[in-house]
Enzyme design. Structure first.
Site, short mmCIF file in Angstrom:
data_model
loop_
_atom_site.label_atom_id
_atom_site.label_comp_id
_atom_site.label_asym_id
_atom_site.label_seq_id
_atom_site.Cartn_x
_atom_site.Cartn_y
_atom_site.Cartn_z
N SER A 52 -3.36 -0.82 6.56
CA SER A 52 -2.17 -1.61 6.86
C SER A 52 -1.65 -1.51 8.30
CB SER A 52 -1.04 -1.24 5.90
OG SER A 52 -1.26 -1.86 4.65
N SER A 77 -0.55 -4.55 5.63
CA SER A 77 0.79 -4.93 5.28
C SER A 77 1.80 -4.83 6.43
CB SER A 77 1.28 -4.06 4.13
OG SER A 77 1.39 -2.71 4.55
N LYS A 93 8.72 -0.60 10.79
CA LYS A 93 8.40 -1.26 9.52
C LYS A 93 9.46 -0.93 8.48
CE LYS A 93 4.49 -1.74 6.28
NZ LYS A 93 3.16 -1.20 5.91
#
Lengths: 486, 489
Positions: free
Chosen positions: B184, B160, B85
């Site tokens: 997330s 997210s 990420k």
């Protein structure tokens, strides 16, 4: 600005000081970067103290130990659990947009320090001593583009500080000066800071208000910043106190604000009023665990505390029978006190040592614009000279001359004496011969003495000393003169 | 290499990769190239990645192959292609956090988790899309482009960490790292139909994770199997002196504990987590719960009474911390700086106005408000008290049960654009995940079948355990997977 004395005496000032002291750790508070002063800009930096994304603080244990020392010496209670908090504000030299400080759970609190006011000793309360990191420095001058740009040096970012907050217990600028002096002495004794004001390792802000003498309510305070020397502190406080008295006298009200001392204009001026005061939005620093101080750690630090100025002063009085004043003078600096003790021990003459250190040596140092640490005469060397003096090998006058030469040339007493032939004449026969010679050359004076004008003896002593360039033992000269003239 | 083999090389488990390398049937470089080829082919639709680090990946792959050739011992994740990420730093590669304000920011150091992955032989393929600074539940708040759910490209992958979830779901990486602050990792895992885990707070170092809300942020793995998730957690977990909040607690052998099954374990089902639940999701979760009964677990109803306050509590704490954590993006030292401005204040304002997207600005404003003088006690302090109560709910529950089972998300993947104009609805997507974040306990989301109706979207089941009981969590999740739980219908 000046306020008439009779007006002035109607008022009383209330002063509290916030003092920032930079700790002498090797590395910064939350990273391993060096704290060295004076390195090229932005050379002692890393992701942590640059506030780069993803970096996290790790607390420096040495900084905590030093802060504890300071807090203990200020008679504060060390909190078993304290916590770091973020103080949020935007400024270009504050890389994270917040300063890691302590807020509602400080390292220590509720202490005191004794100061001297009008000859009496008085306790000034210490509200708290807490740890925090320093910000960087904005440089507005000295760079090619300084006309248009400000430059940022982050070497200082993250350097450990302690903030020492006093109670509003100070009443005059002199007391404030004395408070700061004693605080500095204490820090130097503890060796937790070099307290160098020019380098910013000792910084002071003052909260000042005035009220009618005898009133119990506080007046509205202003915060005065930029007090970067002891002299500025005193002058700025004087100015601010008078400014406030004038306002109150003329029926005005004091505005709560932050004011800056301008040393060039010798005045304070408003920087931010209450409406524009920062809302720092303090909250507990989530990147650090609460700081837990174990009893063992406390004990370890307490055991490591050196003898502090007050204790040393009292010991000098009792152990060396020094006058109160001398003891206070000598202990005002740890290095001076150490120097004195070395001289006293090596010479076995503490009183003599105190006199010579405080008058002769300090005079020479002052003349040469030197600190005791740079003294060309070592403690051992001075002790040798004082030993000679106490044995009567040299006279006081000679010793002064010898010391001056030792100081100038960086030589030991014996070297100076042999180089200048300055050894005292203690040979009674040699002195008697000289006396007889002088008597023969001055029959008139001899007659006067013998007729009873004994004061003439002094004149004869002077003649002998002159003839021997001061090397004759004055006591011996007197004895011989009395015998020969008698 | 033909495309069929390339396809196979992207659909492997970590154990299969280890065997392939050991038997010299494939090289790490082939695995890497197969992934890049698939990314090239598929990611124009999925848009899981923000940037690729092909040079770094190939160099690491060649290192692994050299070790294989030399018969040197290999790390636990040797040759495993990983996606990371974009809020997690990898030295020398861009770390935009999907924000315009860091569009050209290149990380000068590795996050501890990334360093540990590479030291274990993993191959970092690239950085994945997410909601800007990890703020969001759909990956639509990316400052660059939204990521699409590989199960239905018209839908969001969740967020997210939507890019990391989609990458694994679409075989664009074997496993990936995400970050979880309020769900997330778990929520996008659920919406993409894979497994995603958040360890106990402090289990995995946050060093090098760009902070959103420090007291809630976690790094954790995504995988297509519980075993893969366990293998990655094994590598990244453990004390890191660079993160003061990382726990100095030994990391057990998660993989060894995996196959113990779940007989005799007590599974708690909190009634509060089934209110307002999408009925189809509810059906799947019920079937999942029934499966635990068949596995020899006793299923008991429990209550976590403070659950209703969790969303409010979470959004106060996370925005407060975010308002402070994001203050450093001021245009002074790095990142975007508004080219035109009058003075310093104006530079700050324009930089932050143009650099941040609307959701980030919304959270900074909320957070600034709840910390401001006069409001701190009513909001932040109160929220901290509620957080304590929520944690206590869990501690009391775990006195009685071994794991807690809930839905991960109240509903399956929604359409791209469906909720962007309703931030509150978006916040409610986190309703089942924020509680564990607030309590600091570990959680995993595992697939729990698909919805009955078209387009048969994945449903995720969340399993929670007490602090540092990751081994138990993985063991139960593995038993569930083995019993066919991922495909319940």
């Amino acid at each position: 600005m000046s306020v008439a004395t009779e007006v002035r005496t109607k008022y009383e000032a209330v002063i509290g000081l916030e003092v920032h002291v930079q700790l002498l750790t090797q590395s910064k508070l939350f990273c391993s970067c060096s704290t060295r002063f004076g390195d090229p800009p932005n050379s002692n930096v890393c992701p942590v103290c640059l506030g780069l994304p993803g970096a996290l603080p790790v607390l420096n244990r040495d900084a905590v130990t030093m802060a504890m020392k300071a807090a203990m010496a200020l008679n504060c209670a060390i909190n078993t659990r304290s916590r770091f908090a973020r103080k949020n504000y935007f400024y270009p030299d504050l890389p994270k947009g917040y300063q890691i400080s302590q807020y509602d759970e400080p390292l220590s609190q509720d202490g005191w320090i004794e100061i001297e006011a009008n000859g009496a000793r008085r306790r000034i309360g210490i509200t708290r001593v807490h740890l925090e990191e320093d910000a960087g420095k904005s440089l507005h001058e000295g760079f090619p583009d300084s006309e248009r740009k400000s430059y940022i040096d982050l070497n200082r970012s993250g350097v450990p500080l302690i903030e020492i907050v006093s109670e509003p217990d100070l009443r005059t600028s002199e007391e404030s000066y004395d408070y700061l002096t004693r605080l500095k002495t204490l820090m130097l004794y503890l060796e937790v800071s070099n307290c160098n004001m020019e380098e910013g390792s000792l910084r002071c802000d003052a909260n000042v208000s005035v009220r009618h003498a005898g009133a119990s309510e506080f007046g509205t305070k202003t915060e005065v910043k930029n007090l970067n020397s002891f002299r500025f502190l005193q002058k700025a406080l004087e100015y601010e106190i008078e400014r406030q008295i004038e306002i109150v006298e003329s029926g005005g009200t004091i505005e709560q604000e932050t004011r800056l001392w301008d040393s060039r204009e010798q005045r304070t001026y408003g920087m931010r009023s209450k409406e524009f005061a920062h809302d720092y939005r303090y909250f507990p620093e989530p990147d650090l665990l609460p700081l837990i101080i174990t009893e063992d750690w406390k004990d370890e630090v307490r055991r490591s505390l050196p003898e502090l100025p007050e204790a040393r002063r009292q010991r000098f009085i009792s152990e060396y029978a020094l006058p109160e004043y001398d003891a206070a003078q000598l202990t005002a600096s740890k290095i001076l006190a150490n120097y004195f003790e070395e001289v006293a021990k090596a010479s076995g003459e503490p009183k003599l040592a105190a006199n010579w250190v405080l008058s002769e040596l300090l005079y020479l140092l002052k003349e040469a614009n030197k600190e005791i640490t740079d003294s060309p005469v070592s403690a051992a060397s001075l002790a040798e000279l004082l030993a000679l003096l106490s044995k009567g090998t040299v006279s006081g006058k000679m010793a002064k001359e010898i010391l001056a030469e030792m100081f100038r040339a960086g030589k030991r007493a014996a070297e100076v004496m042999s180089a200048q032939g300055l050894e005292q004449i203690n040979d009674a026969e040699k002195i008697a011969a000289m006396v007889r010679e002088i008597m023969a050359g001055n029959p008139k004076q001899v007659e006067q003495y013998r007729k009873g004008k004994t004061a003439t003896l002094g004149w004869f002593v002077g003649q002998v000393m002159k003839a021997t360039r001061g090397q004759a033992n004055p006591q011996l000269v007197q004895d011989v003169l009395k015998r020969e003239l008698g | 290499m033909d495309s069929k083999i390339a396809m196979d090389l992207t659909a492997l488990t970590i154990d299969q990769i280890r065997d392939l390398l050991a038997s010299r049937k494939a090289t790490a470089l082939e695995l890497t190239e197969a992934h890049f080829a698939r990314i090239e082919q598929k990611d124009k639709d999925v848009r899981a990645y923000l940037s690729l680090c092909s040079e770094r990946a190939r160099e690491q792959a060649r290192n692994i192959d050299r070790k294989v050739a030399a018969g040197e011992p290999l790390g636990l994740l040797a040759g495993v292609p990983v996606a990371v990420k974009d809020v997690i730093l990898a030295r020398g590669t861009r770390a935009t956090c999907a924000s315009r304000i860091l569009e050209n920011y290149v990380a000068p150091y590795d996050a501890t988790a990334v360093r540990r992955l590479e030291e274990a032989g993993a191959i970092i393929l690239g950085k994945t899309n997410c909601d800007e600074f990890a703020m969001g539940s759909s990956t639509e708040n990316s400052g660059f482009y939204p990521t699409h759910n590989p199960n239905d490209l018209t839908r969001v992958p969740g967020g997210s960490s939507g890019g990391s979830a989609a990458a694994v779901a679409a075989n664009l990486a074997i496993v990936s790292l995400g970050s979880d602050t309020g769900g997330s990792i778990r929520q996008p895992a659920a919406l993409c139909g894979i497994a995603g885990m958040m360890g106990t707070y402090g289990r995995v170092s946050r060093f090098g994770l760009v902070a959103f809300a420090s007291s809630l942020d976690h790094i954790g793995p995504f995988g297509r199997s519980v075993r893969d998730v366990a293998r990655v957690l094994q590598v990244i977990a453990g004390r890191d002196p660079k993160d003061s909040t990382s726990a100095d607690i030994p990391v057990p052998d998660y993989v060894q504990a995996l196959d113990a099954g779940a007989p005799g374990l007590k599974v708690g089902v909190p009634s509060e987590y089934f209110k307002g639940l999408n009925p189809e999701t509810g059906d799947n979760i019920q079937k999942g719960i029934d499966l635990f009964g068949k596995l020899g677990c006793s299923v008991v109803p429990i209550s976590l009474p403070h659950t209703d306050y969790a969303i409010a509590c979470y959004y106060i704490i996370c925005t407060a911390e975010a308002s402070s954590n994001l203050a450093r993006y001021d245009g002074v030292r790095y990142g975007f700086r508004s080219p035109e401005h009058d003075d310093l204040r104006d530079m700050y304002k324009k930089t932050r106005d143009r650099g941040f997207g609307p959701e980030v600005k919304r959270r900074i404003m909320l957070g600034t408000h709840v910390l401001s003088s006069g409001y701190y006690d009513a909001y932040y302090l109160k929220a901290q008290k509620v957080r304590t109560l929520i944690t206590r709910d869990f501690l009391e529950a775990f006195d009685d049960v071994d794991v807690i089972v809930t839905p991960t998300s109240p509903l399956p993947a929604f359409k791209i654009g469906e909720k962007v104009d309703d931030p509150l609805q978006m916040y409610l997507a986190d309703i089942y995940t924020v509680t564990a974040s607030l309590a600091g306990i570990p959680g995993i989301s595992v697939p729990c079948g698909r919805t009955k109706c078209e387009p048969h979207l994945p449903v995720g089941m969340q399993l929670l355990a007490k602090h540092f009981d990751e081994a138990r969590l993985l063991q139960v999740a593995q038993a569930f997977e083995k019993a066919g739980g991922f495909e319940v219908a």
